[in-house]
Design an enzyme around this catalytic site. Structure first.
Site, PDB file in Angstrom:
ATOM      1  CD  GLU A 140      -2.691  -1.712   2.503  1.00 51.41           C
ATOM      2  OE1 GLU A 140      -1.634  -0.936   3.151  1.00 51.41           O
ATOM      3  OE2 GLU A 140      -3.070  -2.540   2.646  1.00 51.41           O
TER       4      GLU A 140
ATOM      5  CD  GLU B 285      -4.070  -5.501   4.172  1.00 50.37           C
ATOM      6  OE1 GLU B 285      -5.010  -5.702   4.349  1.00 50.37           O
ATOM      7  OE2 GLU B 285      -3.426  -3.789   5.110  1.00 50.37           O
TER       8      GLU B 285
ATOM      9  CG  PHE C 127       2.020  -0.723  11.267  1.00 44.62           C
ATOM     10  CD1 PHE C 127       2.344  -0.150  12.230  1.00 44.62           C
ATOM     11  CD2 PHE C 127       1.546  -0.139  10.503  1.00 44.62           C
ATOM     12  CE1 PHE C 127       2.750   1.061  12.100  1.00 44.62           C
ATOM     13  CE2 PHE C 127       1.779   1.754   9.770  1.00 44.62           C
ATOM     14  CZ  PHE C 127       2.503   1.786  11.091  1.00 44.62           C
TER      15      PHE C 127
ATOM     16  CG  ASP D 192       0.449  -4.352  15.105  1.00 41.18           C
ATOM     17  OD1 ASP D 192       0.426  -4.584  16.122  1.00 41.18           O
ATOM     18  OD2 ASP D 192       1.668  -3.560  14.174  1.00 41.18           O
ATOM     19  CG  PHE D 193      -1.898  -3.948   9.715  1.00 39.87           C
ATOM     20  CD1 PHE D 193      -2.127  -3.164  10.323  1.00 39.87           C
ATOM     21  CD2 PHE D 193      -1.694  -2.695   7.888  1.00 39.87           C
ATOM     22  CE1 PHE D 193      -2.319  -2.057  10.761  1.00 39.87           C
ATOM     23  CE2 PHE D 193      -1.739  -1.691   8.900  1.00 39.87           C
ATOM     24  CZ  PHE D 193      -1.851  -1.293   9.740  1.00 39.87           C
TER      25      PHE D 193
ATOM     26  CG  HIS E 183      -1.107   0.435  14.204  1.00 38.27           C
ATOM     27  ND1 HIS E 183      -2.860   0.623  13.806  1.00 38.27           N
ATOM     28  CD2 HIS E 183      -1.079   1.073  12.058  1.00 38.27           C
ATOM     29  CE1 HIS E 183      -3.269   0.894  12.928  1.00 38.27           C
ATOM     30  NE2 HIS E 183      -2.244   0.672  12.268  1.00 38.27           N
TER      31      HIS E 183
HETATM   32  C1  TPP Z   1      -6.224  -3.270   7.385  1.00 38.60           C
HETATM   33  C2  TPP Z   1      -4.918  -2.278   6.823  1.00 38.60           C
HETATM   34  N1  TPP Z   1      -4.768  -2.154   6.049  1.00 38.60           N
HETATM   35  C3  TPP Z   1      -3.730  -0.917   6.500  1.00 38.60           C
HETATM   36  C4  TPP Z   1      -3.487  -0.533   6.670  1.00 38.60           C
HETATM   37  C5  TPP Z   1      -3.085   1.083   7.090  1.00 38.60           C
HETATM   38  N2  TPP Z   1      -4.258   2.151   6.614  1.00 38.60           N
HETATM   39  C6  TPP Z   1      -4.141   3.148   7.571  1.00 38.60           C
HETATM   40  S1  TPP Z   1      -5.494   3.810   7.194  1.00 38.60           S
HETATM   41  C7  TPP Z   1      -5.404   3.065   5.718  1.00 38.60           C
HETATM   42  C8  TPP Z   1      -6.406   3.834   4.114  1.00 38.60           C
HETATM   43  C9  TPP Z   1      -7.583   4.104   4.692  1.00 38.60           C
HETATM   44  O1  TPP Z   1      -8.328   4.732   3.856  1.00 38.60           O
HETATM   45  P1  TPP Z   1      -9.524   5.235   3.780  1.00 38.60           P
HETATM   46  O2  TPP Z   1     -10.319   3.517   3.457  1.00 38.60           O
HETATM   47  O3  TPP Z   1     -10.114   5.984   2.174  1.00 38.60           O
HETATM   48  O4  TPP Z   1      -9.652   6.342   4.577  1.00 38.60           O
HETATM   49  P2  TPP Z   1      -9.743   7.324   4.255  1.00 38.60           P
HETATM   50  O5  TPP Z   1      -8.574   7.276   5.507  1.00 38.60           O
HETATM   51  O6  TPP Z   1      -9.657   8.283   3.992  1.00 38.60           O
HETATM   52  O7  TPP Z   1     -11.089   8.528   5.900  1.00 38.60           O
HETATM   53  C10 TPP Z   1      -3.933   2.884   5.714  1.00 38.60           C
HETATM   54  C11 TPP Z   1      -4.096   1.770   3.844  1.00 38.60           C
HETATM   55  C12 TPP Z   1      -4.657  -0.333   8.020  1.00 38.60           C
HETATM   56  N3  TPP Z   1      -4.723  -0.221   9.685  1.00 38.60           N
HETATM   57  N4  TPP Z   1      -5.447  -1.455   8.012  1.00 38.60           N
END
Ligand code: TPP
Ligand code: TPP
Ligand code: MG
Ligand code: MG
Lengths: 323, 333, 323, 333
Positions: D30, D70, D93, D95-96, D139
């Site tokens: 990502e 993922e 992370f 954690d995911f 995290h």
């Molecule tokens: C399972 C998982 N994968 C990746 C992340 C890292 N991460 C946190 S927020 C985010 C982006 C989320 O985008 P969106 O769903 O569009 O929400 P927004 O931030 O735009 O509100 C990512 C990739 C995570 N927290 N959990």
């Protein structure tokens, strides 16, 4: 749907609270005193408030990493939230959760969440509980555009229809998942188009327009309460700050945010409409702004002057009971 | 004569009794009823190996089928638990945890702590563990060390029909998330099971055989292998004290240490793979806390560091055997 | 698409091999000599063969727990398969995998799979590799109706479109996931309807009709090879045996299977069409039946007389290298 | 003077060099590039904390962004690995892991065994571990004991920029699936890193400080805490031998045991939660294999049995500190 004056005032106040809260956290973060990862909801207020105005404490919502707005809209105490973000012992989560985990089950707020896509399954459970308890409650999962792709979200759409749950799935499409555009990561035109794949109605709504959100939300919630099953609603909206505090946002177009703010800021649109239609006066709105500003100021002072947890807190609340 | 039930039926009875007692108890899982959307019998399956058979007739829609979406429905169970229900969700095989672990370990297990104490998540995840059915690499693992590693979870591994019933009842009544591990090779095992309701408290190891020479801690199915080994060893004059912890989290270390203080020798038998296993966990805790009682190394008897093989020959070699346990004990005497 | 005589013979032979293999494993299982969980593909042959007839060894497929048919269709050796099912050292997987894990990477068969929904992500990877290696290969994931709900499958549909992969997702809808009807577990009318949610074409095809499958498969595979991206195809078909060997199938309607066998068995439909249209003669088909029967008989004898693995095999092949 | 790089840049350089050397190496995750489908800069992020920054300019489309799925993309990496590529997939992370563990532990890890040897899956999963950034319960976990438990996986945990580069290069060239754990608190750490390419073999523990009194095995970030403790203890006249295993699977037990044979005393420092941890694993293996060398209990210094807390006060208490390590060492003298 027509809203009473008190409801209009409430809606405005909630949106203003969220905006002021987020603007302030942004400034405070810059001072280095707020630890951790902080994701701000500024710009998206009409979505959280448009839905939560229909809800009571028995109704449940699950949020994302970007949870402050949903918390405030659902009635979580601002002082507690601010203390939590500062990691204080009197925070909503006793300082153990922080920005990404604020929850208040008594208010029906099942938690911000550090895991993208974790909310929808939980919300199926909240809907299921409501069904068994026959309390007419509904349950709403907010996810982002990025989260709308996650398998957990898609599975939950299927389960909600199969079990005919009183659930609503709100995809808040702010155009980005971190730095990745939703036009790229979402493989169909509108996220709401996915509803058909899971046997439920799908609706796209302008997430800057409180009234539009409120109406669409009301219909879906009503149907869910009456046993009519789930709905997928996509709110198209924008976030004003970076993905998290510290994000330079070089992936965004020049003036992208500025243009949105000038043309369709949800507070601006709301104010314009209610004053032009003579539903509220500018003075009423200004009064709220002032009250909210004072409230946020007080919450920061309260947080800063509150005590941090102590060693004795480290091992409490891991279990209800453990030898 | 006391009534006997199979391990499987003991679990079924526990579910039936708790669901009758408490309306908030619900059960769900793939084909837990069976026959949804089909023309034939409803309750056609009652679980893939029949553990929930007949419950639908007793409790109606409080036992539910699910699509094959473990994240969604185990997450739903976690969510429902946080909303006042007491769900018993079935993860058919523990091997399937990889598609839904987040809802268990980052959600259910952490709610209480992350939310500053303001959550209770009385969730039970029933799941099948273990080798012996020639079910190969993805249907024969134990994996309970992974769940034991996670703070916020409780992990229960019964070895007899009696314990299965009493521990299931406790699991349902418990206010924390519980992973209830059912060894598939035990389902047919018969044993005495009282008809009435009873709960076996967590954190109470069971001394299943007394002996003064060597302490043998064994988990789940391994309790029976250890007992076999103990019988053989007794003929050689070696008296084993066999301890079944029954729960690995919490772990009743006191009972184990008390025994080791007496015997001075410890063998831990664990069907898991060896690295970061329960065998290692118990060995390390005893070594840290009761070193001066140890007269020799703590021996671990585990599955080897390979996936469970399909071949019957290989699987029999994979599973710790009474012979290997006896061998380990003998090295200590 | 018109098929040459040799292709027609090949198609029939493959379908007959699968049928005979499965019928025989069914009988052998009943004797108690075959261990483990065994899921038979009888009744669904036209799907595996309809797709795999278009493929070469560079093309990859991923299968499910019900994998024998896909293996045979993709060219995995029958003797090796039968030995594997019997747990013999000369089995395709040296006796370590068994029915649920037969794989033969050299033939492009990436494995049956014990995890429902595990194949589609792997097939995205096979498609990705083909893209990087520019070898014009395609990759096909077979999933069941039950597996079509799994988050891993749905995510993969999205990823395949986002990355524009040469992948095809085949949902073999045999009406049941274990004892659960797809009408209940799948929240929309047709699984193929989900394609729109992920920006790809979706096609429903009668999975009993080899010719229909072959044609639909050919189009999708051609488009994928040419860089046109993924397709979701739903084959509606039936399984003749229980979910696994030992399943009494009391959830099925009386005579349900009997009716299907009489009205639309894929081998029957194929034979009827090719003989009526004068493409092949009944004698040609009969000859194949005979050859196949002998082949299967030989494979069982071969398996039964083959050696089992020994202790020395337990710890080999866990890693390529490990101290 | 020798060139210094940060831990983060050392990893970046390893990726760049290997991707230049071998066309089959691809990277994905990502926002590994960042800015797909957006109007602004491409390569805007280069990973959430910038580890892959700038690689896109060097290797073009061989570094790819992914949707937040993922299971799909780590599974795709596993699938591509089985088809001749050498993918480096980022699980942002560790954690995911709960949303994608199946593709790692039941698929990639088991292909070779289940398929009777006829598969190679040269997959690297890069992932962030550890506490210290006030990133709270979801995290900040370590979780490498879970991966170490799984046969078929290799687990790498570098503690210095030098090791990070050399171990990443080895991970990419290795023919088995590797979990490469990057402690987020180490990203800014500077250290000597040769410009050329070099691979550090797995299973070679690093004796980072010699000493004859107590052996301290420490993992990842804990190596630095252990060194701090050792410095303090040296002033008290206690000489610690500090060993960094660098890989937990395989684990270079020989080096550890050799040291314990000399010191007779062992402390294991592991930032994981305690149950079924690496601390327990190492303790138990040493106790089994070198019991007679031990002059006292093996002490474990780990995070407590609770989720990582958000509060700075609590998180500082959660992470094993030099003081706690020193305390544990002192109990042995
Ligand atoms: C399972 C998982 N994968 C990746 C992340 C890292 N991460 C946190 S927020 C985010 C982006 C989320 O985008 P969106 O769903 O569009 O929400 P927004 O931030 O735009 O509100 C990512 C990739 C995570 N927290 N959990
Ligand atoms: C993740 C996971 N969940 C559940 C199972 C148990 N299981 C094996 S096959 C099956 C039914 C699959 O149904 P479907 O996808 O329709 O395939 P079919 O058996 O009809 O070919 C189930 C539930 C599994 N193997 N993996
Ligand atoms: Mg977004
Ligand atoms: Mg099916």
């Amino acid at each position: 749907m027509s809203l009473s004056e008190s409801k209009l005032l409430q809606a405005y106040r909630k949106m203003r609270q969220i905006r002021a809260f987020e603007d302030r956290v942004h400034d405070e973060f810059a001072t280095g005193e707020i630890p951790g990862f902080v994701h701000l909801y500024a710009g998206e207020e009409a979505s959280a408030v448009g839905f939560c105005m229909h809800l009571n404490d028995e109704d449940r919502i699950a949020s994302t990493h970007r949870g402050h707005g949903h918390c405030i809209a659902k009635g979580v105490e601002i002082n507690g939230m601010m203390s939590e973000i500062y990691g204080r012992r009197n925070g909503t989560c006793a300082g153990k959760g922080g920005s990404m985990h604020i929850a208040d089950l008594e208010k029906g707020m099942m938690g911000a969440n550090g895991i993208v896509g974790a909310g929808p399954p939980l919300i199926c459970g909240a809907g299921l509980a409501a069904k068994f308890r026959k309390n007419g409650a509904v349950a709403i999962a907010f996810v982002g555009d990025g989260g709308s792709n996650q398998g957990t979200t898609l599975e939950s759409l299927n389960l909600a229809t199969v079990w005919n749950l009183p659930c609503i799935f709100v995809a808040e499409n702010n155009g980005y998942a971190e730095s990745t555009g939703s036009k790229w990561s979402v493989s169909c035109e509108n996220i709401a188009d996915r509803a058909a794949a899971f046997g439920m109605p799908g609706v796209v709504v302008d997430g800057h327009d409180f009234f539009a959100v409120y109406e669409v939300a009301g219909e879906a919630i009503k149907r869910a309460r009456e046993g009519g099953g789930p709905t997928l609603i996509e709110c198209k909206l924008n976030r004003y700050y970076g993905h998290f505090e510290g994000d330079a946002q070089t992936y965004r177009g020049v003036d992208e945010v500025k243009k949105v703010k000038e043309s369709k800021d949800c507070l601006m649109l709301f104010s314009k409409r209610v004053t032009e239609q003579g539903l509220l006066t500018q003075a009423q709105l200004d009064a709220i702004d002032k009250e909210v500003a004072a409230e946020i100021e007080a919450s920061v002072e309260h947080a800063k002057s509150s005590a941090k947890p102590t060693a004795a807190d480290l091992m409490t609340d891991v279990y209800v009971s453990y030898p | 004569m006391a009534r006997e039930l199979t391990f499987k039926d003991a679990i079924n009875e526990a579910l039936a009794q708790e669901m009758a007692r408490d309306e908030t108890v619900i059960a769900m899982g793939e084909d837990n009823v069976g026959g949804m959307g089909a023309e034939g019998e409803i309750d056609a399956w009652g679980g893939v190996l029949g553990v929930t058979k007949g419950l639908h007739a007793k409790v109606g829609d409080r036992i539910m089928d699910t699509p094959i979406t473990e994240s969604a429905f185990i997450g739903a169970a976690a969510g429902a638990a946080a909303c006042g229900m007491r769900p018993v969700a079935e993860l058919m095989f523990i091997d399937f945890m990889g598609v839904c672990f987040d809802q268990i370990f980052n959600q259910a297990a952490k709610f209480k702590y992350m939310f500053g104490g303001k959550a209770e998540t009385p969730l039970v995840v029933r799941t099948m563990i273990g080798a012996g059915l020639r079910a190969a690499s993805q249907h024969s693992q134990c994996l309970y060390p992974i769940f034991t590693h996670i703070p916020g979870l409780k992990v229960v591994i019964p070895s007899t029909p009696y314990d299965a019933k009493g521990l299931m009842i406790q699991s349902i009544r418990d206010n924390d998330p519980v992973i209830f591990c059912e060894h598939k090779s035990l389902y047919g095992l018969k044993g005495e099971v009282p008809e009435g309701s009873y709960a076996i408290p967590f954190n109470e190891a069971n001394v299943v055989r007394e002996g003064g020479d060597v302490t043998v801690v064994a988990i789940g199915m391994m309790v029976h292998k250890a007992l076999e080994a103990a019988t053989a060893l007794a003929k050689e004059g070696i008296q084993c004290e066999v301890i079944d912890p029954r729960t690995t989290s919490p772990l009743d270390l006191d009972t184990i240490i008390e025994s080791v203080e007496n015997t001075g020798r410890l063998v831990v038998v664990d069907e898991s793979n060896p690295r970061c296993s329960m065998a290692a966990d118990i060995s390390a805790q005893v070594t840290e806390q009761a070193f001066s009682s140890l007269k020799g190394p703590v021996r671990m008897v585990t599955a080897p560091h390979c996936p469970p093989p399909f071949s019957d020959v290989l699987e029999d070699l994979y599973i710790p055997s009474p012979e290997k346990i006896a061998e380990a004990v003998r090295t200590l005497k």
